[in-house]
Every structure is written in structure tokens, then in C-alpha cells.
Design an enzyme around this catalytic site. Structure first.
Site, PDB file in Angstrom:
ATOM      1  N   HIS A 187      37.919  43.637  47.908  1.00 17.88           N
ATOM      2  CA  HIS A 187      37.982  44.911  47.187  1.00 17.88           C
ATOM      3  C   HIS A 187      39.185  45.747  47.595  1.00 17.88           C
ATOM      4  O   HIS A 187      39.914  46.261  46.761  1.00 17.88           O
ATOM      5  CB  HIS A 187      36.684  45.695  47.436  1.00 17.88           C
ATOM      6  CG  HIS A 187      36.651  47.022  46.758  1.00 17.88           C
ATOM      7  ND1 HIS A 187      37.227  48.158  47.311  1.00 17.88           N
ATOM      8  CD2 HIS A 187      36.134  47.419  45.571  1.00 17.88           C
ATOM      9  CE1 HIS A 187      37.052  49.177  46.485  1.00 17.88           C
ATOM     10  NE2 HIS A 187      36.398  48.761  45.419  1.00 17.88           N
ATOM     11  N   HIS A 232      26.526  44.098  42.295  1.00 18.40           N
ATOM     12  CA  HIS A 232      27.869  44.634  42.531  1.00 18.40           C
ATOM     13  C   HIS A 232      28.503  43.984  43.757  1.00 18.40           C
ATOM     14  O   HIS A 232      27.862  43.889  44.799  1.00 18.40           O
ATOM     15  CB  HIS A 232      27.718  46.155  42.736  1.00 18.40           C
ATOM     16  CG  HIS A 232      28.995  46.901  42.903  1.00 18.40           C
ATOM     17  ND1 HIS A 232      29.174  47.834  43.892  1.00 18.40           N
ATOM     18  CD2 HIS A 232      30.139  46.895  42.192  1.00 18.40           C
ATOM     19  CE1 HIS A 232      30.385  48.365  43.780  1.00 18.40           C
ATOM     20  NE2 HIS A 232      30.990  47.812  42.758  1.00 18.40           N
TER      21      HIS A 232
HETATM   22  O1  G3P Z   1      33.504  46.751  38.182  1.00 26.52           O
HETATM   23  C1  G3P Z   1      32.691  47.827  38.505  1.00 26.52           C
HETATM   24  C2  G3P Z   1      32.976  48.381  39.874  1.00 26.52           C
HETATM   25  O2  G3P Z   1      33.056  47.326  40.788  1.00 26.52           O
HETATM   26  C3  G3P Z   1      34.246  49.193  39.926  1.00 26.52           C
HETATM   27  O3  G3P Z   1      34.424  49.812  41.157  1.00 26.52           O
HETATM   28  O4  G3P Z   1      35.595  50.088  43.289  1.00 26.52           O
HETATM   29  O5  G3P Z   1      33.414  48.909  43.232  1.00 26.52           O
HETATM   30  O6  G3P Z   1      35.446  47.822  42.311  1.00 26.52           O
HETATM   31  P1  G3P Z   1      34.728  49.108  42.551  1.00 26.52           P
HETATM   32 MG    MG Z   2      34.587  45.968  41.507  1.00 31.67          MG
END
Ligand code: G3P
Ligand code: MG
Length: 239
Positions: free
Chosen positions: A51, A9
Site C-alpha cells: 500500500h 480490504h
Molecule cells: O480501493 C479502495 C481502497 O483500498 C482505497 O484506499 O488507501 O486503502 O488503498 P486505500
Molecule cells: Mg487499496
């Protein structure tokens, strides 16, 4: 498209500064086959990896991403806030990240992360850059208009809808985006919704899963892949 089971992630997960090339390199060293990262437009329309709509949390800068040029963003440190050992790690452009993924053989889920009001434009531009890249790519977004614009720009790039809980109208959302998969929050996953998505033959991937036992439970339920900040909890063979 076959998903890697374990997807790092925000590039390398919690072990590295998020959305950085250092993260991608670590993901590769850990044996990851797939990574996810977030792409947003700078003021000059260049997509960069970040992000938040603002810079404070993850970089040495202040203010809004959408107000800074890509050259200004490229001069920021996106590593030192995570840990001083990562200073000075540049805030990468999407093109730099895609090039490195191709070089390292990493499958990449590019999450289209528009600043407010820039949904369609971000979808279009990110899709254009992704379509020009080598390697295995998948686009996703919480924004339906970003995904639709991405489809109009590069219909052949696979897309997934990205949601918290799977909504009652998930089929309509899938067809509006011409998407083939669902990404949802593990916490909000209901067994009936998962069954409906699986019965339709669509892959489902869950974010953000940071414990092995939770991942095992999700895989046993039929989830195809998980996004994790802790790819180090799995061996290369298990990814
Ligand atoms: O794409 C999955 C996840 O990354 C979505 O949440 O806020 O971490 O971008 P976020
Ligand atoms: Mg994400």
C-alpha cells in the site's frame, strides 16, 4: 460485472497482515467472494502487493518500494509488524496473488497504486499482468493516468474510477478511463451524487466500512458493495 457485496480490504482485512497471501487465504476461509489489494512497481518493474510507497509501516524493510528489486522485496517479512504470529510472511508479487485468487475462486479488485511519477507505467504493467491472469478481475486507481494507461494496455479488463468524494466531473473521469463503476469513500458519500451514479446505471462501491450498521445503511441507499477490514462481521451467505 456483478460485485460481491462484501470485499475484504487489502486482502483479508484487519485480521491478517495487509496485502499478503495469508490475507487471501483467510478471506477465503471467512467465506469472502471478493478481495481488494494494492499493486505497485518494484525497481525492476515487477508489480508487488503493498500500500505505502515506503516499507517501514508494513514490512521488515526500510526505504522506498521503487528503489528495491522484486527479489529484495520478496525477502522481506510483510507479516511480523502486524503480529509476531505472522512472521515470516512474504511480500507477494502481483502474479502470486492473482494465481492464488484464481485457485481460491476469489474475485479481485486490483488497485493500481503507483509510486509518484510512475503512474502510467504502473497502470500499463499492472494491466498486462492482470490480463494474463485467470479469474474475475477489476482494476481501479486514484490515478487517472494509471487507469488510462491500463485501458490502453488491456481495454477489456473492467475498470472503476477511485475517488474520495464523488467529484462534479465524475462522468468525464468515467469516460476518460472507459470505466464502468465508481469507488468512493463512504465518509464522503453524498446522497445526490450516489443517485446520479445509480441513475446512470453504474455500480458504486464504498471504502472502508468496518461496522455492520454503516454497511446496512449504505446498502439501503443503493450502494452495490463495500470494502471492509472486518469481513468476519458477515457470514459467508451474506457476502
Ligand atoms: O480501493 C479502495 C481502497 O483500498 C482505497 O484506499 O488507501 O486503502 O488503498 P486505500
Ligand atoms: Mg487499496
Amino acid at each position: 460485472m456483478i460485485y460481491p457485496r462484501i470485499i475484504a480490504h487489502r486482502c483479508g482485512g484487519a485480521l491478517t497482515p495487509e496485502n499478503t497471501l495469508a490475507g487471501l487465504r483467510l478471506a477465503k476461509r471467512l467465506g469472502c467472494r471478493g478481495v481488494e489489494f494494492d499493486a505497485m512497481l518494484a525497481a525492476d518493474g515487477v508489480p508487488v502487493l503493498i500500500h505505502d510507497e515506503t516499507l517501514q509501516r508494513t514490512t521488515s524493510g526500510q526505504g522506498r518500494v521503487a528503489d528495491m528489486s522484486s527479489a529484495q522485496l520478496g525477502g522481506l517479512d510483510a507479516g511480523g509488524r502486524h503480529h509476531p504470529a505472522f512472521a515470516v510472511e512474504p511480500l507477494p508479487t502481483l502474479d502470486e496473488a492473482l494465481r492464488l485468487c484464481a485457485e481460491l475462486g476469489l474475485w479481485a479488485n486490483v488497485e493500481i497504486k503507483p509510486s509518484a511519477g510512475q503512474e502510467a507505467e504502473t497502470g500499463r504493467v499492472v494491466a498486462r499482468h492482470a490480463a494474463a491472469a485467470k479469474g474475475k478481475l477489476l482494476l481501479s486507481s486514484f490515478s487517472a493516468s494509471a487507469l488510462r494507461a491500463a485501458a490502453d494496455e488491456a481495454v477489456r479488463l473492467p475498470r472503476a474510477i477511485l475517488v474520495e468524494a464523488i467529484p462534479a466531473d465524475w462522468r468525464e473521469r468515467i469516460s476518460a478511463a472507459e470505466a464502468f463503476a465508481v469507488h468512493c469513500s463512504a465518509r464522503a458519500l453524498a446522497a445526490e451524487a450516489l443517485a446520479a451514479v445509480s441513475d446512470a446505471g453504474l455500480p458504486l462501491a464504498c471504502y472502508t466500512v468496518n461496522r455492520r450498521e454503516d454497511a446496512e445503511r449504505l446498502f439501503a441507499m443503493g450502494v452495490s458493495a463495500i470494502f471492509t477490514d472486518r469481513p468476519d462481521l458477515w457470514s459467508a451467505k451474506e457476502m
